[in-house]
Design a protein around this motif. Structure first.
Motif, mmCIF file in Angstrom:
data_model
loop_
_atom_site.group_PDB
_atom_site.id
_atom_site.type_symbol
_atom_site.label_atom_id
_atom_site.label_comp_id
_atom_site.label_asym_id
_atom_site.label_seq_id
_atom_site.Cartn_x
_atom_site.Cartn_y
_atom_site.Cartn_z
ATOM 1 N N PHE A 271 0.810 -1.224 0.000
ATOM 2 C CA PHE A 271 0.000 0.000 0.000
ATOM 3 C C PHE A 271 0.845 1.277 0.000
ATOM 4 C CE2 PHE A 271 1.152 -0.075 4.377
ATOM 5 C CZ PHE A 271 0.903 1.184 4.921
ATOM 6 N N ASN A 272 2.112 1.206 0.421
ATOM 7 C CA ASN A 272 2.927 2.409 0.537
ATOM 8 C C ASN A 272 4.208 2.293 -0.281
ATOM 9 O OD1 ASN A 272 4.211 4.754 1.323
ATOM 10 N ND2 ASN A 272 4.872 3.942 3.305
ATOM 11 N N GLN A 273 4.157 2.745 -1.528
ATOM 12 C CA GLN A 273 5.337 2.657 -2.402
ATOM 13 C C GLN A 273 6.503 3.522 -1.924
ATOM 14 O OE1 GLN A 273 5.524 3.213 -6.540
ATOM 15 N NE2 GLN A 273 4.464 1.318 -7.059
ATOM 16 N N GLU A 274 6.199 4.516 -1.105
ATOM 17 C CA GLU A 274 7.251 5.457 -0.694
ATOM 18 C C GLU A 274 8.379 4.774 0.067
ATOM 19 O OE1 GLU A 274 7.539 8.535 -1.853
ATOM 20 O OE2 GLU A 274 5.806 7.862 -2.993
ATOM 21 N N VAL A 275 8.089 3.628 0.700
ATOM 22 C CA VAL A 275 9.130 2.937 1.456
ATOM 23 C C VAL A 275 10.279 2.509 0.534
ATOM 24 C CG1 VAL A 275 8.183 0.585 1.254
ATOM 25 C CG2 VAL A 275 9.507 1.200 3.271
ATOM 26 N N PHE A 276 9.978 2.340 -0.747
ATOM 27 C CA PHE A 276 11.015 1.941 -1.705
ATOM 28 C C PHE A 276 11.734 3.150 -2.311
ATOM 29 C CE2 PHE A 276 7.603 -1.278 -1.915
ATOM 30 C CZ PHE A 276 8.308 -2.338 -1.370
ATOM 31 N N ARG A 277 11.208 4.351 -2.006
ATOM 32 C CA ARG A 277 11.793 5.564 -2.570
ATOM 33 C C ARG A 277 12.459 6.449 -1.524
ATOM 34 N NH1 ARG A 277 8.063 5.404 -7.026
ATOM 35 N NH2 ARG A 277 6.248 5.906 -5.780
ATOM 36 N N ASP A 278 11.939 6.434 -0.288
ATOM 37 C CA ASP A 278 12.507 7.282 0.764
ATOM 38 C C ASP A 278 13.992 7.007 0.927
ATOM 39 O OD1 ASP A 278 10.088 8.435 1.217
ATOM 40 O OD2 ASP A 278 9.597 7.246 2.997
ATOM 41 N N ASN A 279 14.790 8.089 0.845
ATOM 42 C CA ASN A 279 16.243 7.948 0.969
ATOM 43 C C ASN A 279 16.768 6.869 0.009
ATOM 44 O OD1 ASN A 279 18.752 8.600 2.018
ATOM 45 N ND2 ASN A 279 18.642 7.034 3.603
ATOM 46 N N ASN A 280 16.193 6.851 -1.195
ATOM 47 C CA ASN A 280 16.559 5.894 -2.244
ATOM 48 C C ASN A 280 16.355 4.441 -1.826
ATOM 49 O OD1 ASN A 280 17.254 7.757 -4.234
ATOM 50 N ND2 ASN A 280 19.283 8.057 -3.360
ATOM 51 N N GLY A 281 15.477 4.234 -0.869
ATOM 52 C CA GLY A 281 15.157 2.864 -0.464
ATOM 53 C C GLY A 281 16.265 2.164 0.284
ATOM 54 N N THR A 282 17.281 2.921 0.712
ATOM 55 C CA THR A 282 18.469 2.285 1.287
ATOM 56 C C THR A 282 18.203 1.572 2.615
ATOM 57 O OG1 THR A 282 19.104 4.485 2.089
ATOM 58 C CG2 THR A 282 20.204 3.696 0.117
ATOM 59 N N ILE A 303 25.838 1.273 -2.823
ATOM 60 C CA ILE A 303 24.645 1.640 -3.593
ATOM 61 C C ILE A 303 23.975 2.845 -2.945
ATOM 62 C CG2 ILE A 303 22.307 0.894 -4.196
ATOM 63 C CD1 ILE A 303 23.391 -1.930 -4.520
ATOM 64 N N SER A 304 23.726 3.886 -3.740
ATOM 65 C CA SER A 304 23.046 5.075 -3.214
ATOM 66 C C SER A 304 21.908 5.489 -4.143
ATOM 67 C CB SER A 304 24.046 6.230 -3.062
ATOM 68 O OG SER A 304 24.654 6.516 -4.309
ATOM 69 N N PHE A 305 21.428 4.537 -4.952
ATOM 70 C CA PHE A 305 20.304 4.806 -5.861
ATOM 71 C C PHE A 305 19.156 3.853 -5.510
ATOM 72 C CE2 PHE A 305 23.568 2.163 -7.863
ATOM 73 C CZ PHE A 305 22.867 1.013 -8.199
ATOM 74 N N PRO A 306 17.931 4.205 -5.892
ATOM 75 C CA PRO A 306 16.783 3.374 -5.519
ATOM 76 C C PRO A 306 16.774 2.052 -6.277
ATOM 77 C CG PRO A 306 16.092 5.157 -6.959
ATOM 78 C CD PRO A 306 17.540 5.413 -6.644
ATOM 79 N N PRO A 307 15.964 1.088 -5.829
ATOM 80 C CA PRO A 307 15.858 -0.188 -6.546
ATOM 81 C C PRO A 307 15.605 0.044 -8.034
ATOM 82 C CG PRO A 307 14.672 -0.322 -4.469
ATOM 83 C CD PRO A 307 15.118 1.106 -4.608
ATOM 84 N N TYR A 321 6.910 2.533 -9.604
ATOM 85 C CA TYR A 321 7.133 1.088 -9.638
ATOM 86 C C TYR A 321 5.842 0.372 -10.043
ATOM 87 C CZ TYR A 321 11.593 1.644 -7.193
ATOM 88 O OH TYR A 321 12.879 1.998 -6.854
ATOM 89 N N MET A 322 5.997 -0.747 -10.751
ATOM 90 C CA MET A 322 4.852 -1.620 -11.015
ATOM 91 C C MET A 322 4.597 -2.464 -9.772
ATOM 92 S SD MET A 322 4.945 -3.153 -14.886
ATOM 93 C CE MET A 322 6.667 -3.635 -14.955
ATOM 94 N N ASN A 323 3.374 -2.934 -9.617
ATOM 95 C CA ASN A 323 3.057 -3.750 -8.442
ATOM 96 C C ASN A 323 3.120 -5.242 -8.754
ATOM 97 O OD1 ASN A 323 0.807 -4.077 -9.986
ATOM 98 N ND2 ASN A 323 -0.665 -3.371 -8.458
ATOM 99 N N THR A 324 4.081 -5.609 -9.610
ATOM 100 C CA THR A 324 4.233 -7.018 -9.997
ATOM 101 C C THR A 324 5.235 -7.760 -9.114
ATOM 102 O OG1 THR A 324 5.863 -6.271 -11.603
ATOM 103 C CG2 THR A 324 3.632 -6.661 -12.411
ATOM 104 N N ARG A 325 6.283 -7.046 -8.692
ATOM 105 C CA ARG A 325 7.352 -7.647 -7.884
ATOM 106 C C ARG A 325 7.751 -6.673 -6.785
ATOM 107 N NH1 ARG A 325 6.623 -12.505 -9.903
ATOM 108 N NH2 ARG A 325 7.442 -12.913 -11.975
ATOM 109 N N CYS A 326 8.393 -7.203 -5.764
ATOM 110 C CA CYS A 326 8.969 -6.314 -4.751
ATOM 111 C C CYS A 326 10.149 -5.586 -5.387
ATOM 112 C CB CYS A 326 9.452 -7.136 -3.558
ATOM 113 S SG CYS A 326 10.264 -6.127 -2.289
ATOM 114 N N PRO A 327 10.184 -4.253 -5.335
ATOM 115 C CA PRO A 327 11.323 -3.529 -5.912
ATOM 116 C C PRO A 327 12.650 -4.058 -5.378
ATOM 117 C CG PRO A 327 9.574 -1.998 -5.381
ATOM 118 C CD PRO A 327 9.147 -3.332 -4.825
#
Length: 394
Positions: A271-282, A303-307, A321-327
């Motif tokens: 439900f919350n895609q931001e967890v994969f983007r916040d601080n590049n998902g690190t 690594i300092s870039f998002p998934p 992100y698509m909702n097909t796989r975990c980033p």
């Protein structure tokens, strides 16, 4: 833009799934794309090029859909590429394109992984292409690699590490052992496989190597789901006819039992895609564990870039992100210990090492390209010249 910003003298571009997912229909567009790239304004100062495209999709036994591009800037002098058949370096001049059957090209080694590595994927195109170069007295291998994907989120979630992680581990180990060999002395180190045959490639000198492409490395699914859904209850949905699990629904224990995550074979809807983007998902990098098996043989910059996967293929939503796989960080650039020395030794003179992704807001397919930019100090390979014989060009 990346070429314009970094102004590289040598560009190595590794592509997977050349021709796209529907390559039978799309492969006809490839030649036009390659010719436009070679003649584009951005590449006009690169007066030598080598392009290797595996377009032979009719060959189930050999087809990998890999594409490797190498561009050499006009300012570079005396660049050599290794001929694996003749076992000697040859000077690179002009622009050449090789396609269709790469098996007959002596300037590279190409292999598709054995079918029994991933039997559930009948039409797998996973494999690798290796080339060898000598620039400024420095010899190195460049390996374009594509490892196996996760076929089902439900299967990936069952165990930690997942069964797919084990398949990738086996395939990457195959490349390191069979093609590249260990970096230790060949006299003191050998390894036998189950047939009792040595699987270390002793045909060629050992050189530094970079392995880059789509490793399909995934986050440890079980740990990620348990962490994201710590306070959730799980509902299992089974098929009426087979009783097979077809869906998992994770709901918050309170908060009106709001759905947090839905998991199906090809659905990972959090439900919350931001967890994969916040601080590049690190924060999620702790679940990126697949490289740890090779910690003594492969090095990676931080690594300092998002998934880098799976991005939307809708051209208007390039950052979604698509909702097909975990980033996950599928796309990586890894190097041997001696290549690491090459990169970091150069860094001390002039800090120009960059490891990043390309086009964060631009739709470029379901993977974001990843790049490594660095300088090789002139003569950086000379201490090893007697080992590599890279200065002795025949």
């Amino acid at each position: 833009q990346v070429v314009h910003t970094h102004k590289p003298h040598f560009v190595a571009l590794h592509c997977q799934e050349f021709g796209g997912k529907n390559y039978e229909a799309s492969m006809s567009h490839v030649d036009k794309f390659v010719k436009e790239l070679l003649s584009s304004d951005a590449m006009k100062e690169y007066n030598r090029a080598r392009v290797y495209l595996d377009e032979n999709y009719r060959s189930q036994e050999h087809f990998t859909a890999l594409g490797s591009f190498y561009f050499l800037h006009e300012s570079l002098k005396n660049i050599y590429q290794f001929d694996f058949k003749a076992k000697k370096y040859k000077k690179v001049t002009g622009k050449e394109i090789y396609s269709d059957t790469l098996e007959s090209t002596p300037m590279l080694e190409k292999e598709k992984f054995p079918q029994d590595y991933f039997p559930e994927c009948k039409w797998s195109r996973k494999g690798f292409i290796r080339t060898r170069w000598c620039i400024a007295d420095c010899a190195f291998d460049l390996v374009n690699i594509h490892l196996f994907h996760d076929a089902s989120n439900l299967v990936a979630w069952e165990t930690s590490p997942s069964v797919y992680s084990g398949i990738r581990h086996k395939a990457l180990g195959y490349v390191l052992d069979r093609v590249l060999g260990p970096e230790k002395s060949q006299k003191s180190w050998s390894q036998n496989n189950s047939d009792g045959c040595k699987i270390i490639d002793q045909r060629f000198e050992k050189v530094s190597y970079f392995v880059f492409g789509d490793f399909n490395f995934r986050l440890d699914a079980k740990s990620v789901v348990e962490t994201l859904c710590t306070k959730a209850t799980m509902q299992t949905v089974r098929a009426a006819d087979t009783n097979e699990v077809v869906k998992l629904i994770f709901r918050e224990s309170d908060n009106d039992r709001k759905v947090m995550l839905q998991l199906e074979k090809k659905l990972f809807d959090y439900f919350n895609q931001e967890v994969f983007r916040d601080n590049n998902g690190t924060a999620l990098l702790e679940f990126d564990k697949e490289l740890s098996v090779f910690k003594d043989r492969l090095y990676e910059l931080d690594i300092s870039f998002p998934p880098s996967y799976p991005y939307s293929e809708d051209s208007r939503r390039g950052e979604q992100y698509m909702n097909t796989r975990c980033p996950a960080w599928c796309d990586r650039i890894l190097m041997s210990p001696s290549a690491k020395e090459l990169v970091l030794r150069s860094e001390s003179e002039e800090k120009v090492v960059t490891y990043d992704h390309i086009g964060p807001n631009v739709c470029m397919g379901d993977h974001k390209p990843v790049f490594l930019a660095f300088r090789i100090a002139p003569g950086a390979g000379k201490p090893h010249a007697h080992v590599h014989k890279c200065c002795v060009v025949q």
